[in-house]
Design a protein around this motif. Structure first.
Motif, PDB file in Angstrom:
ATOM      1  N   TRP A  94       0.836  -1.195   0.000  1.00 31.78           N
ATOM      2  CA  TRP A  94       0.000   0.000   0.000  1.00 31.78           C
ATOM      3  C   TRP A  94       0.871   1.246   0.000  1.00 31.78           C
ATOM      4  CZ3 TRP A  94      -0.572   3.528   4.173  1.00 31.78           C
ATOM      5  CH2 TRP A  94       0.093   3.177   5.342  1.00 31.78           C
ATOM      6  N   ALA A  95       0.260   2.361  -0.417  1.00 37.08           N
ATOM      7  CA  ALA A  95       0.989   3.618  -0.520  1.00 37.08           C
ATOM      8  C   ALA A  95       0.045   4.781  -0.260  1.00 37.08           C
ATOM      9  CB  ALA A  95       1.628   3.757  -1.901  1.00 37.08           C
ATOM     10  N   LEU A  96       0.602   5.872   0.229  1.00 36.39           N
ATOM     11  CA  LEU A  96      -0.136   7.112   0.427  1.00 36.39           C
ATOM     12  C   LEU A  96       0.630   8.226  -0.259  1.00 36.39           C
ATOM     13  CD1 LEU A  96      -2.486   8.651   1.780  1.00 36.39           C
ATOM     14  CD2 LEU A  96      -0.997   8.961   3.784  1.00 36.39           C
ATOM     15  N   ASN A  97      -0.030   8.884  -1.234  1.00 32.48           N
ATOM     16  CA  ASN A  97       0.589   9.945  -2.017  1.00 32.48           C
ATOM     17  C   ASN A  97      -0.216  11.223  -1.928  1.00 32.48           C
ATOM     18  OD1 ASN A  97       2.451   8.022  -3.096  1.00 32.48           O
ATOM     19  ND2 ASN A  97       0.922   7.430  -4.629  1.00 32.48           N
ATOM     20  N   LEU A  98       0.436  12.341  -2.213  1.00 36.42           N
ATOM     21  CA  LEU A  98      -0.249  13.584  -2.534  1.00 36.42           C
ATOM     22  C   LEU A  98      -0.204  13.709  -4.047  1.00 36.42           C
ATOM     23  CD1 LEU A  98       1.071  16.083   0.175  1.00 36.42           C
ATOM     24  CD2 LEU A  98      -1.191  15.039   0.026  1.00 36.42           C
ATOM     25  N   SER A  99      -1.359  13.660  -4.700  1.00 33.39           N
ATOM     26  CA  SER A  99      -1.392  13.572  -6.154  1.00 33.39           C
ATOM     27  C   SER A  99      -2.132  14.754  -6.765  1.00 33.39           C
ATOM     28  CB  SER A  99      -2.072  12.265  -6.576  1.00 33.39           C
ATOM     29  OG  SER A  99      -3.397  12.214  -6.094  1.00 33.39           O
ATOM     30  N   ALA A 100      -2.010  14.866  -8.092  1.00 31.39           N
ATOM     31  CA  ALA A 100      -2.620  15.978  -8.829  1.00 31.39           C
ATOM     32  C   ALA A 100      -3.275  15.467 -10.101  1.00 31.39           C
ATOM     33  CB  ALA A 100      -1.561  17.023  -9.165  1.00 31.39           C
ATOM     34  N   HIS A 101      -4.260  16.220 -10.573  1.00 33.59           N
ATOM     35  CA  HIS A 101      -4.957  15.922 -11.827  1.00 33.59           C
ATOM     36  C   HIS A 101      -5.405  17.269 -12.397  1.00 33.59           C
ATOM     37  CE1 HIS A 101      -7.142  13.616 -14.754  1.00 33.59           C
ATOM     38  NE2 HIS A 101      -8.282  14.155 -14.420  1.00 33.59           N
ATOM     39  N   ALA A 102      -5.815  17.286 -13.658  1.00 39.74           N
ATOM     40  CA  ALA A 102      -6.230  18.546 -14.284  1.00 39.74           C
ATOM     41  C   ALA A 102      -7.298  18.288 -15.328  1.00 39.74           C
ATOM     42  CB  ALA A 102      -5.033  19.245 -14.929  1.00 39.74           C
ATOM     43  N   SER A 103      -8.044  19.342 -15.673  1.00 40.78           N
ATOM     44  CA  SER A 103      -9.043  19.250 -16.744  1.00 40.78           C
ATOM     45  C   SER A 103      -8.956  20.493 -17.623  1.00 40.78           C
ATOM     46  CB  SER A 103     -10.456  19.117 -16.165  1.00 40.78           C
ATOM     47  OG  SER A 103     -10.858  20.320 -15.542  1.00 40.78           O
ATOM     48  N   ALA A 104      -9.468  20.372 -18.838  1.00 41.07           N
ATOM     49  CA  ALA A 104      -9.377  21.446 -19.820  1.00 41.07           C
ATOM     50  C   ALA A 104     -10.465  22.503 -19.595  1.00 41.07           C
ATOM     51  CB  ALA A 104      -9.510  20.866 -21.223  1.00 41.07           C
ATOM     52  N   PRO A 105     -10.258  23.733 -20.083  1.00 40.75           N
ATOM     53  CA  PRO A 105     -11.285  24.773 -19.981  1.00 40.75           C
ATOM     54  C   PRO A 105     -12.400  24.561 -21.006  1.00 40.75           C
ATOM     55  CG  PRO A 105      -9.409  25.601 -21.197  1.00 40.75           C
ATOM     56  CD  PRO A 105      -9.029  24.211 -20.734  1.00 40.75           C
ATOM     57  N   VAL A 106     -13.524  25.226 -20.798  1.00 42.40           N
ATOM     58  CA  VAL A 106     -14.658  25.164 -21.722  1.00 42.40           C
ATOM     59  C   VAL A 106     -14.985  26.579 -22.172  1.00 42.40           C
ATOM     60  CG1 VAL A 106     -17.088  24.567 -22.018  1.00 42.40           C
ATOM     61  CG2 VAL A 106     -15.609  23.095 -20.644  1.00 42.40           C
ATOM     62  N   ARG A 107     -14.936  26.822 -23.468  1.00 43.13           N
ATOM     63  CA  ARG A 107     -15.324  28.115 -24.043  1.00 43.13           C
ATOM     64  C   ARG A 107     -16.788  28.005 -24.462  1.00 43.13           C
ATOM     65  NH1 ARG A 107     -11.356  29.489 -28.705  1.00 43.13           N
ATOM     66  NH2 ARG A 107     -12.313  31.553 -28.454  1.00 43.13           N
TER      67      ARG A 107
END
Length: 287
Positions: A94-107
């Motif tokens: 098992w592992a514990l991380n601080l993670s990130a994700h992203a999404s694109a903008p909407v015009r």
């Protein structure tokens, strides 16, 4: 679109593609420590991706873009196909991380359902992710993991507040020797979101209401489910990957929003990366 908007869009799209391709980490290592690769690698690539404006939108856009490539396999900081993260605890099971994700903008002038409403900014998600090994084949040919990411969602524009939180538990089946050197990953899981986050994407205020778009107040709760399949292969200094993601909104807390035009969404992308430089120092690799 100004230069800052271009930059935010490009960063969000590259992050979205990298995150989707990385959503299914293929762990080829053995319990004895696994293969070793350079501590860091730097390269460039090209990618093509098809993304809906948001889950439930009936408008999608196709993007072709350069893809920066940076891998760092440090003990506590890592940037690889699982995304950029700080490793808090890492054990074989098992592992514990601080993670990130992203999404694109909407015009919104490109999206009839949101015509006249404010654009949706690109978002950045940050938070802890707990991962655990559920099952491993004795010969290393398959591995089943479970993960529990809880992230705060932040709008990438000046003065943007925290937009809410999202919880996305998943099961990941990794097949590192699937076919002719190709790695296959399969991921499935439900999603839950806060009222503020659902309101950001699916709420309609009185100011934005029209005859065909009545006011709507979103609720917190279940946000549908998603399934992802990804394949990849490494050829020394070249990496090739592709993914397809299917999402469905039946039973979602916001499924009756007038901004939900269809209850499913399909995303897909391919990428090719060339490694231009790498360190002499090596580290244990999960990719």
């Amino acid at each position: 679109m100004n230069d800052a908007h271009h930059l935010r869009a490009w960063l969000a799209l590259t992050s979205a593609l990298a995150a989707a391709l990385a959503a299914l980490p293929v762990r080829a290592e053995s319990d004895q420590g696994g293969p070793r690769r350079p501590l860091w690698e730097l390269g460039v690539g090209a990618a093509a991706v098809q993304l809906p404006d948001y889950v439930g939108a009936d408008v999608s856009h196709h993007y072709r873009l350069p893809l920066p490539f940076f891998v760092y396999r440090g003990q506590w900081l890592r940037a690889d196909r699982e995304g950029a993260r700080a490793v808090l605890i890492d054990t074989p099971d098992w592992a514990l991380n601080l993670s990130a994700h992203a999404s694109a903008p909407v015009r919104n002038h490109d999206n009839p359902a949101r015509l006249g409403m404010a654009d949706l900014p690109a978002t950045l998600e940050l938070g802890p992710k707990l991962s655990a090994s559920v099952w491993k084949a004795a010969d290393g040919s398959a591995r089943l993991d479970a993960s529990l990411p809880l992230r705060a969602v932040i709008g990438l524009k000046r003065g943007a507040p925290v937009l809410g939180t999202v919880l996305t538990p998943t099961l990941n089946l990794d097949l590192p020797r699937w076919s002719s050197g190709w790695n296959l990953g399969l991921q499935v899981g439900p999603k839950w979101g806060s009222q503020r986050l659902h309101g950001h994407f699916y709420g309609v205020s009185a100011v934005d209401a029209t005859a065909s778009r009545p006011t709507y107040t979103a609720r917190s709760g279940y946000a549908g489910w998603q399934a992802v399949a990804a394949v990849s292969q490494r050829f020394d200094r070249t990496w090739v990957g592709a993914f397809v993601r299917h999402e469905r909104l039946e039973g979602a807390a916001f499924a009756d929003s007038p901004l939900v035009r269809q209850r499913q969404a399909v995303s897909a992308g391919v990428a090719v990366v060339w490694v231009l430089a790498r360190s002499d120092e090596e580290a244990r690799s999960d990719d």
